[in-house]
Motif scaffolding. Structure first.
Motif, mmCIF file in Angstrom:
data_model
loop_
_atom_site.group_PDB
_atom_site.id
_atom_site.type_symbol
_atom_site.label_atom_id
_atom_site.label_comp_id
_atom_site.label_asym_id
_atom_site.label_seq_id
_atom_site.Cartn_x
_atom_site.Cartn_y
_atom_site.Cartn_z
ATOM 1 N N ASP A 79 0.826 -1.210 0.000
ATOM 2 C CA ASP A 79 0.000 0.000 0.000
ATOM 3 C C ASP A 79 0.860 1.260 0.000
ATOM 4 O O ASP A 79 0.553 2.250 -0.698
ATOM 5 C CB ASP A 79 -0.923 0.008 1.213
ATOM 6 C CG ASP A 79 -2.084 -0.970 1.065
ATOM 7 O OD1 ASP A 79 -2.154 -1.634 0.003
ATOM 8 O OD2 ASP A 79 -2.889 -1.087 2.003
ATOM 9 N N GLU A 80 1.950 1.243 0.765
ATOM 10 C CA GLU A 80 2.829 2.408 0.831
ATOM 11 C C GLU A 80 3.532 2.654 -0.500
ATOM 12 O O GLU A 80 3.729 3.798 -0.914
ATOM 13 C CB GLU A 80 3.859 2.216 1.946
ATOM 14 C CG GLU A 80 3.260 2.294 3.344
ATOM 15 C CD GLU A 80 4.242 1.883 4.429
ATOM 16 O OE1 GLU A 80 4.053 2.308 5.587
ATOM 17 O OE2 GLU A 80 5.190 1.134 4.117
ATOM 18 N N ILE A 81 3.906 1.554 -1.182
ATOM 19 C CA ILE A 81 4.523 1.698 -2.505
ATOM 20 C C ILE A 81 3.548 2.340 -3.489
ATOM 21 O O ILE A 81 3.898 3.266 -4.236
ATOM 22 C CB ILE A 81 5.007 0.326 -3.030
ATOM 23 C CG1 ILE A 81 6.190 -0.172 -2.197
ATOM 24 C CG2 ILE A 81 5.399 0.408 -4.506
ATOM 25 C CD1 ILE A 81 6.614 -1.581 -2.520
ATOM 26 N N ILE A 82 2.314 1.866 -3.471
ATOM 27 C CA ILE A 82 1.300 2.426 -4.373
ATOM 28 C C ILE A 82 1.020 3.887 -4.029
ATOM 29 O O ILE A 82 0.860 4.736 -4.928
ATOM 30 C CB ILE A 82 0.001 1.598 -4.315
ATOM 31 C CG1 ILE A 82 0.264 0.174 -4.817
ATOM 32 C CG2 ILE A 82 -1.092 2.254 -5.144
ATOM 33 C CD1 ILE A 82 0.826 0.092 -6.218
ATOM 34 N N ASP A 83 0.980 4.222 -2.741
ATOM 35 C CA ASP A 83 0.773 5.614 -2.340
ATOM 36 C C ASP A 83 1.904 6.498 -2.861
ATOM 37 O O ASP A 83 1.668 7.629 -3.329
ATOM 38 C CB ASP A 83 0.700 5.720 -0.814
ATOM 39 C CG ASP A 83 -0.590 5.133 -0.255
ATOM 40 O OD1 ASP A 83 -1.540 4.958 -1.037
ATOM 41 O OD2 ASP A 83 -0.613 4.827 0.956
ATOM 42 N N THR A 84 3.143 5.979 -2.794
ATOM 43 C CA THR A 84 4.294 6.734 -3.298
ATOM 44 C C THR A 84 4.169 6.956 -4.798
ATOM 45 O O THR A 84 4.411 8.065 -5.310
ATOM 46 C CB THR A 84 5.601 5.986 -2.985
ATOM 47 O OG1 THR A 84 5.734 5.845 -1.571
ATOM 48 C CG2 THR A 84 6.809 6.725 -3.539
ATOM 49 N N LEU A 85 3.793 5.900 -5.531
ATOM 50 C CA LEU A 85 3.623 6.024 -6.987
ATOM 51 C C LEU A 85 2.511 7.019 -7.326
ATOM 52 O O LEU A 85 2.641 7.795 -8.283
ATOM 53 C CB LEU A 85 3.322 4.647 -7.588
ATOM 54 C CG LEU A 85 4.436 3.596 -7.507
ATOM 55 C CD1 LEU A 85 3.947 2.258 -8.040
ATOM 56 C CD2 LEU A 85 5.666 4.050 -8.274
ATOM 57 N N SER A 86 1.433 6.976 -6.563
ATOM 58 C CA SER A 86 0.313 7.900 -6.816
ATOM 59 C C SER A 86 0.745 9.345 -6.601
ATOM 60 O O SER A 86 0.388 10.241 -7.394
ATOM 61 C CB SER A 86 -0.864 7.563 -5.890
ATOM 62 O OG SER A 86 -1.379 6.277 -6.186
ATOM 63 N N GLU A 87 1.501 9.577 -5.519
ATOM 64 C CA GLU A 87 1.985 10.931 -5.249
ATOM 65 C C GLU A 87 2.876 11.431 -6.382
ATOM 66 O O GLU A 87 2.737 12.582 -6.842
ATOM 67 C CB GLU A 87 2.747 10.948 -3.931
ATOM 68 C CG GLU A 87 1.866 10.763 -2.702
ATOM 69 C CD GLU A 87 2.681 10.642 -1.429
ATOM 70 O OE1 GLU A 87 3.921 10.818 -1.510
ATOM 71 O OE2 GLU A 87 2.091 10.356 -0.370
ATOM 72 N N LEU A 88 3.782 10.582 -6.824
ATOM 73 C CA LEU A 88 4.692 10.971 -7.909
ATOM 74 C C LEU A 88 3.917 11.235 -9.197
ATOM 75 O O LEU A 88 4.199 12.196 -9.931
ATOM 76 C CB LEU A 88 5.734 9.881 -8.128
ATOM 77 C CG LEU A 88 6.771 9.713 -7.003
ATOM 78 C CD1 LEU A 88 7.572 8.427 -7.214
ATOM 79 C CD2 LEU A 88 7.706 10.917 -6.971
ATOM 80 N N LYS A 89 2.956 10.366 -9.491
ATOM 81 C CA LYS A 89 2.144 10.531 -10.709
ATOM 82 C C LYS A 89 1.372 11.854 -10.669
ATOM 83 O O LYS A 89 1.338 12.599 -11.650
ATOM 84 C CB LYS A 89 1.177 9.359 -10.851
ATOM 85 C CG LYS A 89 0.270 9.434 -12.073
ATOM 86 C CD LYS A 89 -0.606 8.199 -12.181
ATOM 87 C CE LYS A 89 -1.706 8.215 -11.161
ATOM 88 N NZ LYS A 89 -2.726 9.272 -11.440
ATOM 89 N N ASN A 90 0.781 12.154 -9.525
ATOM 90 C CA ASN A 90 -0.015 13.376 -9.400
ATOM 91 C C ASN A 90 0.860 14.631 -9.433
ATOM 92 O O ASN A 90 0.481 15.654 -10.022
ATOM 93 C CB ASN A 90 -0.828 13.333 -8.115
ATOM 94 C CG ASN A 90 -1.881 12.234 -8.126
ATOM 95 O OD1 ASN A 90 -2.316 11.810 -9.204
ATOM 96 N ND2 ASN A 90 -2.274 11.757 -6.957
ATOM 97 N N GLU A 91 2.033 14.544 -8.778
ATOM 98 C CA GLU A 91 2.943 15.695 -8.778
ATOM 99 C C GLU A 91 3.383 16.054 -10.191
ATOM 100 O O GLU A 91 3.598 17.226 -10.508
ATOM 101 C CB GLU A 91 4.172 15.384 -7.929
ATOM 102 C CG GLU A 91 3.904 15.385 -6.424
ATOM 103 C CD GLU A 91 5.109 14.895 -5.637
ATOM 104 O OE1 GLU A 91 6.146 14.579 -6.276
ATOM 105 O OE2 GLU A 91 5.016 14.815 -4.396
#
Length: 245
Positions: free
Chosen positions: A5-17
């Motif tokens: 879940d933390e990995i996916i959250d990190t990817l989501s943050e990077l994608k959105n940024e």
């Protein structure tokens, strides 16, 4: 290491940024949008073997995505990813056991390196260049002119070794292969059944299993059953040395 879940959250943050759509990210990592969607919905575990592709697409590092510090881990190998995939599926107690075992293995490996450094033996000067027959005897006198000296790492030289000789023939196979090299210890006598290098008067030098018989004869036996035993009077055979096995 981060959880799934933390990995996916990190990817989501990077994608959105970086204002990337799911479709654009799927294109960059060469993955179907439907598959990528399942990862981001957390219905499927993130594929650790693809972390390099995601890092490149999102202009970051695999270490950042997985939660390692830059100085803690280099580029991930296939072996790293296999270990990480298994570790991520374990509960916290079992992950701790894996960590402790790996830590013990690293300490043992480091200790082996230190021990090896201090236990290194110096080079040994060993006579070398002569051959011994393992078949029909060869002329030992001609061999003497070929004797040279060779420096060999001390840890590779067995205790008592006096010379390194080449086995010329196949009569002692499978134990001593044709062309292999063996160490010998110079000694005038051997026990029955030991493998010796012997000189046979007017015949030559050979390598055989040595037996003294009650009738004052010597039997020289090959290991290879294709060769017959050789029998000589004791005074015709002179032991040069024993093969160190």
């Amino acid at each position: 290491m981060k959880t799934n879940d933390e990995i996916i959250d990190t990817l989501s943050e990077l994608k959105n940024e970086q204002h990337l759509t799911l479709s654009e990210l799927a294109r960059r990592v060469n993955m179907a949008k439907s598959a990528l969607s399942r990862y981001f919905n957390k219905t499927r575990e993130f594929p650790l073997n693809n972390v390099d592709a995601f890092a490149k697409a999102l202009h970051t590092t695999p270490e950042y995505i997985l939660g390692f510090k830059e100085n803690e881990i280099g580029s991930l190998t296939d072996s790293d990813r296999r270990i990480l995939r298994i570790n991520k599926r374990l509960n916290s107690d079992r992950q701790e056991k894996v960590y402790n075992y790996a830590s013990d293995q690293l300490d043992e490996q480091n200790n082996e390196k230190v021990t090896s450094m201090f236990n290194h033996k110096p080079l040994v000067d060993i006579p070398y260049g002569r051959s011994t027959a393992a078949g029909s005897p060869i002329n030992g006198e001609d061999q003497d002119t070929q004797l040279i000296h060779k420096l060999i790492a001390g840890e590779k030289v067995p205790a008592g070794a006096d010379e390194l000789v080449t086995v010329d023939g196949d009569s002692m196979e499978p134990l001593l292969k044709k062309g292999s090299q063996v160490f010998i210890h110079y000694q005038p006598e051997v026990e029955n059944g030991e493998i010796a290098i012997v000189h046979i008067r007017d015949v030559g030098v050979t390598c055989k299993k040595f037996y003294v018989n009650e009738d004052n004869t010597v039997t020289l036996k090959s290991i290879n059953k294709a060769y017959d035993d050789m029998v000589f009077d004791c005074d015709e055979v002179n032991v040069i040395g024993k093969v160190i096995l």
